[in-house]
Write an enzyme that holds these catalytic residues in place. Sequence first.
Site, PDB file in Angstrom:
ATOM      1  N   GLU A 172      -8.705 -72.489 -43.236  1.00 51.20           N
ATOM      2  CA  GLU A 172      -9.646 -71.694 -42.406  1.00 51.20           C
ATOM      3  C   GLU A 172      -8.684 -70.541 -41.639  1.00 51.20           C
ATOM      4  O   GLU A 172      -7.989 -71.186 -40.954  1.00 51.20           O
ATOM      5  CB  GLU A 172     -10.443 -72.613 -41.332  1.00 51.20           C
ATOM      6  CG  GLU A 172     -11.068 -71.857 -40.536  1.00 51.20           C
ATOM      7  CD  GLU A 172     -11.942 -70.755 -40.809  1.00 51.20           C
ATOM      8  OE1 GLU A 172     -12.856 -71.156 -41.931  1.00 51.20           O
ATOM      9  OE2 GLU A 172     -11.985 -69.754 -40.340  1.00 51.20           O
TER      10      GLU A 172
ATOM     11  N   ASP B 162     -16.524 -70.041 -50.007  1.00 48.53           N
ATOM     12  CA  ASP B 162     -17.953 -70.172 -49.191  1.00 48.53           C
ATOM     13  C   ASP B 162     -17.972 -68.766 -48.457  1.00 48.53           C
ATOM     14  O   ASP B 162     -17.421 -68.760 -47.220  1.00 48.53           O
ATOM     15  CB  ASP B 162     -18.177 -71.326 -48.468  1.00 48.53           C
ATOM     16  CG  ASP B 162     -19.722 -71.789 -48.003  1.00 48.53           C
ATOM     17  OD1 ASP B 162     -20.358 -70.766 -48.462  1.00 48.53           O
ATOM     18  OD2 ASP B 162     -19.930 -72.536 -47.177  1.00 48.53           O
TER      19      ASP B 162
ATOM     20  N   CYS C 258     -24.598 -67.796 -47.737  1.00 50.97           N
ATOM     21  CA  CYS C 258     -25.822 -67.905 -47.094  1.00 50.97           C
ATOM     22  C   CYS C 258     -26.642 -66.809 -46.684  1.00 50.97           C
ATOM     23  O   CYS C 258     -27.408 -66.840 -45.708  1.00 50.97           O
ATOM     24  CB  CYS C 258     -25.708 -69.023 -45.941  1.00 50.97           C
ATOM     25  SG  CYS C 258     -24.797 -68.198 -44.506  1.00 50.97           S
TER      26      CYS C 258
HETATM   27  C1  LIG Z   1     -19.618 -69.408 -44.413  1.00 50.91           C
HETATM   28  S1  LIG Z   1     -18.259 -69.827 -43.624  1.00 50.91           S
HETATM   29  C2  LIG Z   1     -17.751 -71.332 -44.158  1.00 50.91           C
HETATM   30  C3  LIG Z   1     -18.380 -72.245 -44.143  1.00 50.91           C
HETATM   31  C4  LIG Z   1     -17.764 -73.647 -44.691  1.00 50.91           C
HETATM   32  N1  LIG Z   1     -17.359 -73.542 -46.086  1.00 50.91           N
HETATM   33  C5  LIG Z   1     -18.581 -74.967 -44.631  1.00 50.91           C
HETATM   34  O1  LIG Z   1     -19.283 -75.526 -45.687  1.00 50.91           O
HETATM   35  O2  LIG Z   1     -18.575 -75.653 -43.524  1.00 50.91           O
HETATM   36  C6  LIG Z   1     -16.992 -68.593 -43.864  1.00 50.91           C
HETATM   37  C7  LIG Z   1     -15.740 -68.691 -43.381  1.00 50.91           C
HETATM   38  O3  LIG Z   1     -14.870 -68.045 -43.722  1.00 50.91           O
HETATM   39  C8  LIG Z   1     -13.905 -67.523 -42.550  1.00 50.91           C
HETATM   40  N2  LIG Z   1     -13.565 -66.130 -43.098  1.00 50.91           N
HETATM   41  C9  LIG Z   1     -13.785 -65.015 -42.100  1.00 50.91           C
HETATM   42  N3  LIG Z   1     -13.081 -63.870 -42.753  1.00 50.91           N
HETATM   43  C10 LIG Z   1     -12.427 -64.431 -43.928  1.00 50.91           C
HETATM   44  C11 LIG Z   1     -11.624 -63.963 -44.654  1.00 50.91           C
HETATM   45  N4  LIG Z   1     -11.100 -62.583 -44.716  1.00 50.91           N
HETATM   46  N5  LIG Z   1     -11.063 -64.689 -45.703  1.00 50.91           N
HETATM   47  C12 LIG Z   1     -11.091 -65.810 -45.726  1.00 50.91           C
HETATM   48  N6  LIG Z   1     -12.057 -66.505 -44.814  1.00 50.91           N
HETATM   49  C13 LIG Z   1     -12.631 -65.907 -43.865  1.00 50.91           C
HETATM   50  C14 LIG Z   1     -14.826 -67.551 -41.293  1.00 50.91           C
HETATM   51  O4  LIG Z   1     -13.889 -67.919 -40.357  1.00 50.91           O
HETATM   52  C15 LIG Z   1     -15.758 -68.695 -41.618  1.00 50.91           C
HETATM   53  O5  LIG Z   1     -15.186 -70.039 -41.230  1.00 50.91           O
END
Ligand SMILES: C[S@@+](CC[C@H](N)C(=O)[O-])C[C@H]1O[C@@H](n2cnc3c(N)ncnc32)[C@H](O)[C@@H]1O
Length: 307
Positions: free
Chosen positions: A147, A191, A244
């Site tokens: 993360e 995700d 989502c």
């Molecule tokens: C939809 S959430 C993930 C939810 C998690 N997979 C779950 O099932 O509980 C997307 C995540 O991607 C992270 N994120 C944001 N920008 C990103 C980037 N450029 N590369 C990778 N992760 C990123 C966010 O901080 C967030 O925690």
Amino acid sequence: MDPVGTSGVFSLKAALRLCERLKLSAAQTEALFHAMQTGGAARRALILSPKATAKNYQPSFPCEPRERFSWLPEKVLLPEAGVNPVQYADYEAGMYYVLDLSSCWEGAALSAVPRAPERSLDLCAAPGGKTMLLAARFPLQNHTANEVQARRRGILRGNLLRCGVEHTQVTGFRPDQWAEQGEQFDLLLVDAPCSGQSLLCKGISNPGCLGSAAVNGNAKRQRGIMLQAVSCVRPGGHILYTTCTYDPEENERVISYLLRRFSDWRAEDVPLLAAFRSDLCDFPAYRLFPHHGCGAGGFCCLLRRLP
Ligand SMILES: C[S@@+](CC[C@H](N)C(=O)[O-])C[C@H]1O[C@@H](n2cnc3c(N)ncnc32)[C@H](O)[C@@H]1O
């Protein structure tokens, strides 16, 4: 006119444009509008944790019969309406992880991954739902829950600790930093951060999520993440891409962009999700909407690199 629902104000015009892009029927458009206005589509589910499995634990509160949803992943339970599982001591004791049923629907795509990965990476892992679903599908061997945001990484670490998830390290690298380390994983979970349009259907305010700025900005970031993700996967390995949000730009178009660029990648059939197949693309990808009655909705596509 901007309809006001429990999730705040959203643009009727933008919502209509989205429904047109999704090629929804009049009845489906009406159902999506209704869900966005009332915000009542969330549906609570829980995943039994490794701790619970070790103790053969079953919750004391009533759950619905699992048979109602043929695709429901193993170890996922549906508390009956009115039950809030977070209020039970078993939650703090780490017996289960609570999330929206649509996340479990996305996790059902793991049913088409034929064997437990030796090394797996959840690239966008906080707060931990997808890692929990992977742990419910396969015993984890060498898993990384990654993360990028420090605050969210703390929450992720706390959840995995509470639930007794083993053989897992928590990291905070950017996707390009993972890509630099080469092809080392059999399975990646992506995700992706997205415009989160389904939040409206859970009654959560998300201003601008239907607008082109949010959608195009997120789509660009998602393509970037996926370009790095493919460099991390060994031949024969998989990526599960999920969001989502509803917009095709952040879903089918991200995948078709990738498939056009990389001739050694294919989208895989997920027989359990056949009823949800997207008709917006000619490869297998799957969509959930609030009118399906399984939570606020989402998108998933399982990709495989040819051996
Ligand atoms: C939809 S959430 C993930 C939810 C998690 N997979 C779950 O099932 O509980 C997307 C995540 O991607 C992270 N994120 C944001 N920008 C990103 C980037 N450029 N590369 C990778 N992760 C990123 C966010 O901080 C967030 O925690």
